[in-house]
Design a protein around this motif. Structure first.
Motif, PDB file in Angstrom:
ATOM      1  N   GLN A  95      44.848  36.811  30.057  1.00  0.00           N
ATOM      2  CA  GLN A  95      44.623  35.572  29.317  1.00  0.00           C
ATOM      3  C   GLN A  95      43.757  34.614  30.112  1.00  0.00           C
ATOM      4  OE1 GLN A  95      48.560  34.116  28.376  1.00  0.00           O
ATOM      5  NE2 GLN A  95      48.819  35.514  26.654  1.00  0.00           N
ATOM      6  N   ASP A  96      43.919  34.624  31.426  1.00  0.00           N
ATOM      7  CA  ASP A  96      43.199  33.683  32.282  1.00  0.00           C
ATOM      8  C   ASP A  96      41.753  34.099  32.523  1.00  0.00           C
ATOM      9  OD1 ASP A  96      43.684  31.194  33.793  1.00  0.00           O
ATOM     10  OD2 ASP A  96      43.085  32.405  35.521  1.00  0.00           O
ATOM     11  N   THR A  97      41.499  35.412  32.589  1.00  0.00           N
ATOM     12  CA  THR A  97      40.172  35.897  32.968  1.00  0.00           C
ATOM     13  C   THR A  97      39.473  36.717  31.892  1.00  0.00           C
ATOM     14  OG1 THR A  97      40.964  37.999  33.904  1.00  0.00           O
ATOM     15  CG2 THR A  97      40.967  36.060  35.357  1.00  0.00           C
ATOM     16  N   GLY A  98      40.224  37.308  30.971  1.00  0.00           N
ATOM     17  CA  GLY A  98      39.650  38.217  29.995  1.00  0.00           C
ATOM     18  C   GLY A  98      39.290  39.569  30.582  1.00  0.00           C
ATOM     19  N   LEU A  99      39.685  39.821  31.830  1.00  0.00           N
ATOM     20  CA  LEU A  99      39.310  41.047  32.536  1.00  0.00           C
ATOM     21  C   LEU A  99      40.489  42.018  32.625  1.00  0.00           C
ATOM     22  CD1 LEU A  99      37.374  39.380  35.486  1.00  0.00           C
ATOM     23  CD2 LEU A  99      36.361  40.671  33.584  1.00  0.00           C
ATOM     24  N   ALA A 123      58.170  36.865  33.937  1.00  0.00           N
ATOM     25  CA  ALA A 123      56.738  36.706  33.666  1.00  0.00           C
ATOM     26  C   ALA A 123      56.034  38.042  33.827  1.00  0.00           C
ATOM     27  CB  ALA A 123      56.115  35.666  34.598  1.00  0.00           C
ATOM     28  N   ASP A 124      54.994  38.228  33.026  1.00  0.00           N
ATOM     29  CA  ASP A 124      54.144  39.417  33.080  1.00  0.00           C
ATOM     30  C   ASP A 124      52.831  39.014  33.750  1.00  0.00           C
ATOM     31  OD1 ASP A 124      52.230  41.442  32.487  1.00  0.00           O
ATOM     32  OD2 ASP A 124      53.349  42.045  30.707  1.00  0.00           O
ATOM     33  N   MET A 125      52.609  39.504  34.970  1.00  0.00           N
ATOM     34  CA  MET A 125      51.424  39.117  35.733  1.00  0.00           C
ATOM     35  C   MET A 125      50.129  39.600  35.066  1.00  0.00           C
ATOM     36  SD  MET A 125      52.671  37.460  38.348  1.00  0.00           S
ATOM     37  CE  MET A 125      53.656  36.804  36.977  1.00  0.00           C
ATOM     38  N   GLY A 126      50.192  40.760  34.447  1.00  0.00           N
ATOM     39  CA  GLY A 126      49.014  41.279  33.775  1.00  0.00           C
ATOM     40  C   GLY A 126      48.641  40.453  32.566  1.00  0.00           C
ATOM     41  N   GLU A 127      49.640  40.060  31.798  1.00  0.00           N
ATOM     42  CA  GLU A 127      49.391  39.227  30.616  1.00  0.00           C
ATOM     43  C   GLU A 127      48.755  37.907  31.031  1.00  0.00           C
ATOM     44  OE1 GLU A 127      52.621  36.973  28.183  1.00  0.00           O
ATOM     45  OE2 GLU A 127      52.360  38.947  27.231  1.00  0.00           O
ATOM     46  N   ALA A 151      36.300  42.808  37.569  1.00  0.00           N
ATOM     47  CA  ALA A 151      37.723  42.502  37.733  1.00  0.00           C
ATOM     48  C   ALA A 151      38.121  42.517  39.208  1.00  0.00           C
ATOM     49  CB  ALA A 151      38.560  43.512  36.954  1.00  0.00           C
ATOM     50  N   ILE A 152      37.644  43.517  39.939  1.00  0.00           N
ATOM     51  CA  ILE A 152      37.966  43.616  41.366  1.00  0.00           C
ATOM     52  C   ILE A 152      37.408  42.422  42.127  1.00  0.00           C
ATOM     53  CG2 ILE A 152      37.698  45.016  43.446  1.00  0.00           C
ATOM     54  CD1 ILE A 152      37.171  47.401  41.400  1.00  0.00           C
ATOM     55  N   THR A 153      36.140  42.096  41.856  1.00  0.00           N
ATOM     56  CA  THR A 153      35.504  40.974  42.532  1.00  0.00           C
ATOM     57  C   THR A 153      36.223  39.666  42.224  1.00  0.00           C
ATOM     58  OG1 THR A 153      33.346  42.072  42.459  1.00  0.00           O
ATOM     59  CG2 THR A 153      33.342  39.694  42.777  1.00  0.00           C
ATOM     60  N   SER A 154      36.591  39.459  40.962  1.00  0.00           N
ATOM     61  CA  SER A 154      37.277  38.235  40.575  1.00  0.00           C
ATOM     62  C   SER A 154      38.606  38.095  41.296  1.00  0.00           C
ATOM     63  CB  SER A 154      37.482  38.212  39.055  1.00  0.00           C
ATOM     64  OG  SER A 154      38.154  37.035  38.656  1.00  0.00           O
ATOM     65  N   LEU A 155      39.374  39.173  41.328  1.00  0.00           N
ATOM     66  CA  LEU A 155      40.673  39.133  42.004  1.00  0.00           C
ATOM     67  C   LEU A 155      40.520  38.791  43.482  1.00  0.00           C
ATOM     68  CD1 LEU A 155      43.771  39.742  42.062  1.00  0.00           C
ATOM     69  CD2 LEU A 155      43.139  42.064  42.728  1.00  0.00           C
ATOM     70  N   LEU A 191      48.363  38.996  42.513  1.00  0.00           N
ATOM     71  CA  LEU A 191      48.538  38.404  41.184  1.00  0.00           C
ATOM     72  C   LEU A 191      49.741  37.460  41.174  1.00  0.00           C
ATOM     73  CD1 LEU A 191      47.881  41.495  38.875  1.00  0.00           C
ATOM     74  CD2 LEU A 191      46.400  39.498  39.147  1.00  0.00           C
ATOM     75  N   PHE A 192      50.813  37.901  41.786  1.00  0.00           N
ATOM     76  CA  PHE A 192      52.034  37.090  41.817  1.00  0.00           C
ATOM     77  C   PHE A 192      51.801  35.777  42.558  1.00  0.00           C
ATOM     78  CE2 PHE A 192      56.125  36.255  44.161  1.00  0.00           C
ATOM     79  CZ  PHE A 192      56.791  35.687  43.077  1.00  0.00           C
ATOM     80  N   ARG A 193      51.133  35.849  43.710  1.00  0.00           N
ATOM     81  CA  ARG A 193      50.887  34.637  44.483  1.00  0.00           C
ATOM     82  C   ARG A 193      49.929  33.695  43.755  1.00  0.00           C
ATOM     83  NH1 ARG A 193      52.298  34.485  49.893  1.00  0.00           N
ATOM     84  NH2 ARG A 193      51.664  32.293  49.647  1.00  0.00           N
TER      85      ARG A 193
END
Length: 277
Positions: free
Chosen positions: A176-180, A168-172, A254-258, A113-115
């Protein structure tokens, strides 16, 4: 049967009933408590000494030994529970250019997520990435040993105690970016075992924990590294949720998207998730 998971409250809460013989028709368990970076590394090995069940990061799935399969329960996904980027001084994202950043594992969801976030927010590129146990990261940022830290778990409730700033909050960002939901920790088991039975045991352990929250309390706090009981409760309430009992379509998406996004960026090998199910 040999199992490994972290000493964090969500894991000890989830697995308490299973490893303490509180469920019918389950085997005895030999438990290894280990940081996520250690279990991620253990998941690439095989043979007689390999563990039967492990808690790892979803980001480590492309690297696990083929003898392991992904289970549909017991892990950690959710909303509002993402990793945080912390600094001692107040910085803008672009000011991370060339800085040393500590991460809990370079095969963690937090790291991916960070990268992915940094690719769009740190135009000059990051500096050195330092892997260290997650509980050492905030003191290292506070003491100026590193410039920024990527933190997980209960750190979102306690970072202010170290005088740190939230960059920054990586989850936020991810939500917001994926809705997942945010895919954090996965449960894998050896394919030679009865995977349906293991999944049923884990679900039963989760249901038992929810129905009897006080039964596991002493065990949870014993392994919580002197964590305040109120923080432990927050931790459990955040990370043990509907996805712990069943990943469901949203969890798998969510897993597949990541992993697909990370593969495009060259951060992980391409993985067909259906191979692990």
């Amino acid at each position: 049967m040999k199992i490994a998971f972290s000493p964090c409250p969500n894991d000890t809460f989830v697995f308490h009933a299973l490893v303490h013989g509180l469920l019918p028709d389950t085997p005895k368990f030999d438990v290894t408590y280990a940081d996520i970076d250690i279990t991620n590394k253990l998941s690439v090995s095989s043979g007689e000494d390999s563990l039967d069940i492990l808690k790892i990061s979803y980001a480590a799935l492309p690297y696990i030994h083929p003898e392991y399969a992904l289970l549909p329960c017991g892990g950690a996904l959710g909303r509002g529970c993402g990793p945080l980027v912390l600094t001692r001084d107040s910085l803008a994202p672009a000011e991370l250019t060339g800085r040393r950043v500590a991460v809990p594992s370079d095969r963690s969801t937090a790291y991916l997520l960070f990268r992915l976030w940094a690719a769009g927010h740190v135009p000059g590129g990051l500096g050195e990435i330092v892997v260290m146990p997650f509980h050492e990261i905030m003191p290292a940022v506070r003491d100026g040993l590193i410039d920024a830290g990527l933190v997980i778990h209960e750190a979102r409730f306690t970072y202010q105690n170290y005088g740190l700033n939230l960059l920054a909050d990586m989850g936020e960002w991810w939500e917001q970016d994926t809705g997942l939901p945010i895919p954090l920790g996965a449960i894998i088991a050896r394919r030679t075992l009865n995977l349906d039975a293991i999944a049923a045991w884990i679900r039963a352990s989760v249901e038992y924990a929810w129905a009897n929250p006080e039964v596991s309390r002493a065990y949870v706090l014993e392994h919580a590294q002197e964590m305040d009981p109120a923080v432990a409760d927050q931790h459990i309430n955040l990370y043990v949720n509907e996805f712990t009992a069943n990943l469901g379509d949203a969890g798998y998406e969510a897993i597949t998207s990541l992993l697909d996004r990370a593969a495009v960026e060259g951060l992980v090998p391409k993985l067909d998730l259906s191979y692990l199910r």
